[in-house]
Design a protein around this motif. Structure first.
Motif, mmCIF file in Angstrom:
data_model
loop_
_atom_site.group_PDB
_atom_site.id
_atom_site.type_symbol
_atom_site.label_atom_id
_atom_site.label_comp_id
_atom_site.label_asym_id
_atom_site.label_seq_id
_atom_site.Cartn_x
_atom_site.Cartn_y
_atom_site.Cartn_z
ATOM 1 N N LYS A 2 1.265 -1.090 0.132
ATOM 2 C CA LYS A 2 0.087 -0.348 0.024
ATOM 3 C C LYS A 2 0.632 1.287 0.412
ATOM 4 C CE LYS A 2 -3.860 1.736 2.226
ATOM 5 N NZ LYS A 2 -4.737 2.562 3.336
ATOM 6 N N ILE A 3 0.729 1.947 -0.886
ATOM 7 C CA ILE A 3 1.444 3.095 -1.433
ATOM 8 C C ILE A 3 0.830 5.067 -0.984
ATOM 9 C CG2 ILE A 3 3.246 2.344 -2.809
ATOM 10 C CD1 ILE A 3 1.763 3.487 -4.802
ATOM 11 N N ALA A 4 1.360 6.481 -0.416
ATOM 12 C CA ALA A 4 0.335 6.575 -0.836
ATOM 13 C C ALA A 4 1.399 7.695 -1.957
ATOM 14 C CB ALA A 4 0.589 7.913 0.782
ATOM 15 N N ASP A 32 -2.131 3.770 6.988
ATOM 16 C CA ASP A 32 -1.246 2.532 6.923
ATOM 17 C C ASP A 32 -0.083 2.057 5.873
ATOM 18 O OD1 ASP A 32 -2.182 0.815 9.560
ATOM 19 O OD2 ASP A 32 -4.155 0.719 8.461
ATOM 20 N N ALA A 33 0.150 2.620 5.001
ATOM 21 C CA ALA A 33 0.971 3.301 3.811
ATOM 22 C C ALA A 33 2.298 2.204 3.877
ATOM 23 C CB ALA A 33 1.091 4.601 2.856
ATOM 24 N N THR A 34 2.897 1.934 3.714
ATOM 25 C CA THR A 34 4.395 1.162 3.457
ATOM 26 C C THR A 34 5.068 2.576 3.512
ATOM 27 O OG1 THR A 34 4.646 -0.131 1.663
ATOM 28 C CG2 THR A 34 3.659 -1.056 3.594
ATOM 29 N N ASP A 245 -3.634 10.260 -1.082
ATOM 30 C CA ASP A 245 -4.237 9.623 -1.574
ATOM 31 C C ASP A 245 -3.653 8.790 -2.002
ATOM 32 O OD1 ASP A 245 -7.165 7.933 -2.607
ATOM 33 O OD2 ASP A 245 -7.161 9.420 -4.496
ATOM 34 N N PHE A 246 -4.013 7.578 -2.228
ATOM 35 C CA PHE A 246 -3.587 5.854 -1.523
ATOM 36 C C PHE A 246 -3.753 5.443 -2.535
ATOM 37 C CE2 PHE A 246 -4.544 7.663 1.944
ATOM 38 C CZ PHE A 246 -3.219 7.870 3.632
ATOM 39 N N CYS A 247 -3.410 3.444 -2.731
ATOM 40 C CA CYS A 247 -3.558 2.547 -3.809
ATOM 41 C C CYS A 247 -2.110 1.370 -3.453
ATOM 42 C CB CYS A 247 -2.465 3.277 -4.783
ATOM 43 S SG CYS A 247 -3.150 2.433 -6.932
ATOM 44 N N ASP A 248 -3.342 0.546 -3.596
ATOM 45 C CA ASP A 248 -2.572 -0.998 -3.351
ATOM 46 C C ASP A 248 -1.723 -1.312 -4.800
ATOM 47 O OD1 ASP A 248 -3.270 -1.751 -0.514
ATOM 48 O OD2 ASP A 248 -5.110 -1.715 -1.013
ATOM 49 N N ASP A 250 -0.200 -4.744 -6.441
ATOM 50 C CA ASP A 250 -0.535 -6.398 -6.640
ATOM 51 C C ASP A 250 0.451 -6.494 -6.978
ATOM 52 O OD1 ASP A 250 -0.542 -8.661 -6.790
ATOM 53 O OD2 ASP A 250 -2.665 -8.237 -7.130
#
Length: 277
Positions: A2-4, A32-34, A245-248, A250
């Motif tokens: 998970k990034i921001a 909870d972004a890494t 904003d956040f994005c997962d 994969d």
């Protein structure tokens, strides 16, 4: 993973921009972004070179870099600091560098990249930009290790030079960072198509945090911070909104895309006839 993405409208005062970055890093960690990505010229966007010269510092004295490092350590998060204007020495006549940083959750700088391709363009009869008049271009491509991926670092105008990204992916990069401060005309014409092209040809994620809006120095930037997956699909487009904003990601999508169309594996070296060289 998970990034921001932090989309900013940086002004001319690094202290103010550092305060904004501090909040964005804290919010990314709270979500909870890494890892959090910021745009090109996070610390200061000022086309008045004389005024900018008064606040550009060497690394050890840069308030935005020190803020990013301390907040990364406090929040236990990776920070890809899109870029800062940095002095390489205290000599006033020496050109600055446009430098990107990777900072780990201990607040340590694990990679630096100096922008190779400088923005020397003629956008219109009335608008000519010469980044090289104040900045020295970098010479080295940089791939840096993340816990579960390899990050290829670049900055803004670099996106127009696919050879750089071929070198990065040949060296193992599977996430490409392209922080930017794109102009509005070039953004409307080229931003999305260039980002998607780089992702597709590399079979890699592209993460592009951008500047957006009307800036204190009078310029306007395009925004539209994006994440593009290895198949060229847009996972995130922030429009022109300033914020976070956040994005997962994969990461299994990388191997999947590269197995379906193995363009990276199929790259060939070839000879160029002297008449074409």
């Amino acid at each position: 993973m998970k990034i921001a993405l932090a989309q900013m409208c940086s002004g001319i005062d690094p202290t103010v921009n550092a305060e904004q970055l501090s909040w964005l890093i804290a919010e990314a960690a709270a979500g909870d972004a890494t890892m959090v990505f910021s745009p090109e010229m996070t610390g200061m966007l000022d086309r008045n070179r004389s005024r900018a010269a008064q606040v550009i510092r060497v690394e050890a004295d840069d308030v935005v870099l020190s803020t990013a490092r301390s907040e990364a350590k406090k929040a236990r998060i990776w920070v890809q600091l899109g870029s800062l204007a940095i002095r390489n020495s205290s000599e006033p006549e020496e050109k600055w560098v446009n430098r990107s940083y990777l900072i780990n959750p201990d607040g340590e700088i694990t990679a630096r990249y100096d922008k190779i391709h400088l923005f020397d363009v003629n956008l219109s009869p009335d608008e000519t930009l010469r980044e090289s008049s104040a900045y020295a271009g970098g010479r080295d491509a940089v791939v840096a290790a993340l816990p579960d991926a390899m990050l290829g670092m670049s900055i803004c105008y670099d996106v127009r030079f696919p050879g750089l990204y071929e070198s990065l992916t040949n060296a193992g990069a599977n996430i490409l960072s392209i922080p930017a401060a794109f102009t509005v005309p070039t953004g409307k014409a080229h931003w999305e198509i260039l980002l998607r092209a780089r992702a597709i040809e590399a079979g890699a994620f592209v993460v592009a945090a951008a500047q957006s809006g009307d800036h204190e120095d009078g310029r306007s930037t395009f925004g539209h911070s994006m994440v593009v997956d290895p198949w060229g699909e847009i996972l995130l487009d922030m429009g022109q909104r300033v914020g976070l904003d956040f994005c997962d990601l994969d990461l299994t999508r990388i191997a999947e895309a590269r197995s379906r169309v193995p363009a990276v594996a199929n790259r060939k070296k070839f000879n160029v006839p002297a008449s074409l060289a």
